[in-house]
Design a protein around this motif. Structure first.
Motif, short mmCIF file in Angstrom:
data_model
loop_
_atom_site.label_atom_id
_atom_site.label_comp_id
_atom_site.label_asym_id
_atom_site.label_seq_id
_atom_site.Cartn_x
_atom_site.Cartn_y
_atom_site.Cartn_z
N THR A 135 32.21 62.06 35.20
CA THR A 135 31.75 62.60 33.91
C THR A 135 32.83 62.42 32.85
O THR A 135 32.54 62.00 31.72
CB THR A 135 31.40 64.09 34.06
N GLU A 136 34.08 62.73 33.18
CA GLU A 136 35.17 62.67 32.21
C GLU A 136 35.42 61.26 31.69
O GLU A 136 35.86 61.07 30.56
CB GLU A 136 36.45 63.24 32.82
N ALA A 138 33.07 58.81 31.53
CA ALA A 138 31.81 58.13 31.22
C ALA A 138 31.83 57.43 29.87
O ALA A 138 31.18 56.39 29.70
CB ALA A 138 30.66 59.13 31.28
N ASP A 442 34.83 70.92 29.19
CA ASP A 442 33.82 69.93 29.56
C ASP A 442 33.14 70.26 30.89
O ASP A 442 31.99 69.86 31.13
CB ASP A 442 34.45 68.53 29.66
N ARG A 445 29.43 71.47 31.50
CA ARG A 445 28.26 70.60 31.61
C ARG A 445 27.81 70.49 33.06
O ARG A 445 26.61 70.60 33.37
CB ARG A 445 28.58 69.22 31.03
N ASP A 446 28.75 70.27 33.97
CA ASP A 446 28.39 70.17 35.38
C ASP A 446 27.96 71.52 35.96
O ASP A 446 27.16 71.57 36.89
CB ASP A 446 29.58 69.64 36.20
N HIS A 451 22.12 68.47 33.72
CA HIS A 451 22.91 67.39 34.29
C HIS A 451 23.60 67.81 35.59
O HIS A 451 23.81 66.99 36.49
CB HIS A 451 23.95 66.93 33.27
N GLY A 457 26.54 67.72 40.88
CA GLY A 457 26.93 68.82 40.01
C GLY A 457 27.17 70.10 40.78
O GLY A 457 27.06 70.15 42.01
#
Length: 550
Positions: A135-136, A138, A442, A445-446, A451, A457
Motif C-alpha cells: 500500500t505504501e 503503490a 496511512d 486505510r488497511d 480496501h 488487510g
C-alpha cells in the motif's frame, strides 16, 4: 490512585532525559540492556511487523531520510537526512531524485549505491515477496538510476505523502547480498543482516537475546554506545523483574501500578511519551458462521450505536489506567499534528441507549433484567488476548456496565496468537483489540476502509462505508493546512457508524536507568536516536555489568 500521579510527576522532574553539557570522547561507550517480552521474529525489513523488529532493524539499516520528531510527514523540511544527503524535485512533482552520501558503506565494506535503492524498491514491490509495503509504495511507478549515487523515484500522481513513501517507508537493502537469492525463499531463510546503519548485528539467540554493536567507521559517525542488547522475557512480570533487579536498563511498557515500585528504585527514572496505540471493542459486522450474511446482532447499526452509548469510557480509563491514558477521538492518536483533540465519539448516554434498545425490540425480561427479542437474548461473546492485563481488566468492567443495560457479555480469554487468528479469520462476535499507529496515519486505510477487508488487510470486523472511504482518502491526500478539518470529517462518519468503541489511548511509560543520557525521542519510536544515547564515563566505571568481549 492520586498518589500514583504525584509519584509520576516526581519521577518526571527527576528523570534522565537531559543531555549532559559535554559530549567529548569520554562520553562514548557503554552498554544498554533493554528488556522486552517478545523475540523480533525477523530482522529482514520487508517482513518486520513487530515493535521489536523495528527497534533493531532501524539501527542496522538506514532509510533515505527519516521522519522528524514532530511526526509531520507532509513537510519534507521536517525529515532528517540518512543515506541521502540531498534531494530534488522535478517541476511537476512527479520525479524525486535522491543523492546518496558518497561515504556510505555496507557493514561488509562495500559501497552503498543507487542500484541498492532500485533493488530495494523492486524487491518490496515483487508479489512473490509478499512483503508489508504494497500500500505504501503503490503510488511509486518505478525507481531508476542516473549514476552510482543518484536514485530517481517516478510517481503516478502528486500526493502529500510522496516524500514519506519514497524516503521513509523502505529500509535500504544491499543488492550484492540479496539479488542472487530466489525471492520466494527469503521468508524461509533470510540472510544475516548486512546494513549501513550506525550499529551492526553481533549475535541473535532466537527467543533469548539480540545484540548489536557500534559500527566504528560509520559514515554518519560511530554510535556513542558500544552495544545494545535486547533481552527477551516470556512475559510482562519477568521483564519488569529484570528492570528492577538491575538485569536490564530499560523497559518500555510499564503500567501505572509499577510506579510505586519505580519511585523506591533510586537508580531508575521514568520517561513518558504520547501514545501511538489505541485499544477498542471491535464488533464483527459479518456472521461468523456465514460471512455472506450480516452478523445477527452487529449488522444492525442502531444496535451498535446503542451499545456504544451504554459504555462510560471515561470511567473505564480512570479505573484501569488512571491519568496515563485518554479516551480516543476515533481510530487515530493525538500525537499526529492534524488530530483534533476536541473530537469525540458517540456520548455516554444510558437513558438514550435504553430508549434505542427498547425501540429495536430488545426488551428487558425476567428477574435478571436481561434483554431479549423474539426469543433471542441480547448476548454475545467478547474475546480478549491473555497477554494484555489492561484489556483483561477492561473486559470485566465492560461486562458489568453492559449487564446493567440488560446486555449479557461472556468473556473468553485466549492466547494472544489464538485471539489474533480468530480475529483475522472472522470467527468472533466481538474482540478487545489494540492497534499501533506508525509515523503516518496511512495505516487507517488497511484497518478501517473497504480496501482493508480480506486477506491483505486488517479490517477484521468488515466495516464498509464508501463515504468514510472517500473522506479518509481525501484526508490522507490533504496538505498540512487542510488535513485536520478533513480527518475530523472522516472520523465523524466512522464514529457515527460505531463499528467499534474506541476505549483508551495509553501514554507510553518507560522505566530507564538514571546513568543513561538519552537523545530526542519520537512518539512512535523512542529508539529514534538510540545511536546518540550515551553513558557518562564516570557512570561506566562505577557500573558496567557486562564486559564487551566474551
Amino acid at each position: 490512585m492520586k498518589r500514583i500521579v504525584v509519584i509520576a510527576l516526581f519521577l518526571l522532574i527527576g528523570g534522565c532525559t537531559e543531555k549532559a553539557p559535554g559530549t567529548g570522547p569520554a562520553d562514548t561507550g557503554g552498554t544498554v540492556v533493554i528488556a522486552t517480552t517478545a523475540d523480533p521474529g525477523t530482522l529482514f525489513p520487508p517482513f518486520g511487523i513487530t515493535t521489536q523488529a523495528k527497534q533493531i532493524s532501524e539501527q542496522i539499516y538506514d532509510y533515505l531520510a527519516d521522519v522528524g520528531p514532530d511526526l509531520n510527514t507532509r513537510d519534507e523540511k521536517g525529515f532528517r537526512s540518512a543515506l541521502s544527503d540531498r534531494w530534488r524535485w522535478s517541476g511537476d512533482s512527479l520525479l524525486l531524485a535522491f543523492h546518496l552520501n558518497p561515504r556510505a558503506k555496507w557493514h561488509d565494506g562495500r559501497d552503498v549505491t543507487a542500484r541498492d535503492v532500485q533493488f530495494t524498491f523492486a524487491l518490496n514491490k515483487n508479489p512473490a515477496l509478499a512483503g508489508r509495503l504494497s500500500t505504501e509504495l503503490a503510488n511509486i511507478d518505478s525507481v531508476t538510476v542516473t549514476d552510482s549515487l543518484t536514485a530517481v523515484f517516478w510517481f503516478h500522481a502528486r500526493s502529500p505523502t510522496q516524500f514519506l513513501d519514497a524516503a521513509a517507508q523502505m529500509l535500504i537493502l544491499p543488492a550484492h547480498q540479496l539479488e542472487k537469492i530466489p525471492v520466494g525463499s527469503l521468508r524461509e531463510a533470510t540472510p544475516t543482516p548486512i546494513g549501513s546503519g550506525r550499529f551492526r548485528l553481533r549475535r541473535w539467540d532466537k527467543g533469548a537475546s539480540v545484540e548489536i554493536v557500534a559500527d566504528t567507521s560509520n559514515y554518519r559517525g560511530r554510535a556513542r554506545l558500544d552495544r545494545v542488547i535486547w533481552t527477551v522475557s516470556p512475559d510482562f512480570p519477568t521483564a519488569v523483574t529484570k528492570l528492577f533487579a538491575g538485569e536490564a536498563d530499560l523497559f518500555d511498557t510499564l503500567r501505572p501500578e509499577n510506579l510505586r515500585q519505580l519511585a523506591r528504585a533510586r537508580n531508575l527514572g521514568i520517561i513518558t511519551l504520547p501514545g501511538m496505540d489505541y485499544a477498542f471493542l471491535r464488533f464483527n459486522l459479518r456472521d461468523p458462521a456465514n460471512k455472506e450474511r450480516p452478523h445477527p446482532l452487529f449488522g444492525d447499526r442502531e444496535l451498535r450505536r446503542a451499545i456504544t452509548m451504554s459504555i462510560n469510557r471515561n470511567t473505564l480509563v480512570r479505573s484501569v489506567l488512571d491519568t496515563f491514558a485518554l479516551v480516543p477521538v476515533g481510530p487515530i492518536v493525538r500525537a499526529y499534528p492534524f488530530t483534533d483533540p476536541r473530537g469525540s465519539q458517540l456520548p455516554f448516554d444510558s437513558a438514550r441507549a435504553s430508549r434505542v434498545l427498547d425501540s429495536l425490540g430488545w426488551i428487558r425480561r425476567g428477574a435478571d433484567g436481561l434483554r431479549a427479542k423474539n426469543g433471542r437474548d441480547l448476548a454475545f461473546t467478547l474475546i480478549i488476548p491473555n497477554g494484555s492485563l489492561n484489556r483483561i481488566r477492561m473486559g470485566s468492567l465492560l461486562q458489568e456496565q453492559l449487564r446493567r443495560m440488560g446486555i449479557s457479555v461472556q468473556l473468553e480469554q485466549l492466547e494472544t496468537s489464538t485471539e489474533g487468528d480468530r480475529e483475522a479469520h472472522g470467527t468472533f462476535d466481538a474482540a478487545l483489540s489494540s492497534w499501533t499507529m506508525p509515523s503516518s496515519p496511512d495505516g487507517m486505510r488497511d484497518a478501517w476502509t473497504t480496501h482493508g477487508i480480506g486477506e491483505q488487510g486488517v479490517n477484521y470486523g468488515s466495516y464498509s462505508n464508501s463515504r468514510f472511504d472517500a473522506l479518509l482518502d481525501s484526508a490522507l491526500a490533504a496538505d498540512s493546512a487542510s488535513a485536520r478539518a478533513k480527518f475530523t470529517k472522516a472520523l465523524a462518519v466512522i464514529n457515527d457508524d460505531a463499528p467499534a468503541v474506541w476505549l483508551y489511548e495509553p501514554r507510553k511509560i518507560i522505566g530507564i536507568h538514571r546513568r543513561i543520557r538519552t537523545a530526542e525521542m519520537r512518539p512512535d519510536a523512542w529508539w529514534f536516536d538510540l545511536a546518540d544515547w550515551y553513558i557518562p564515563r564516570v557512570e561506566r566505571l562505577l557500573r558496567d555489568r557486562i564486559p564487551l568481549a566474551r
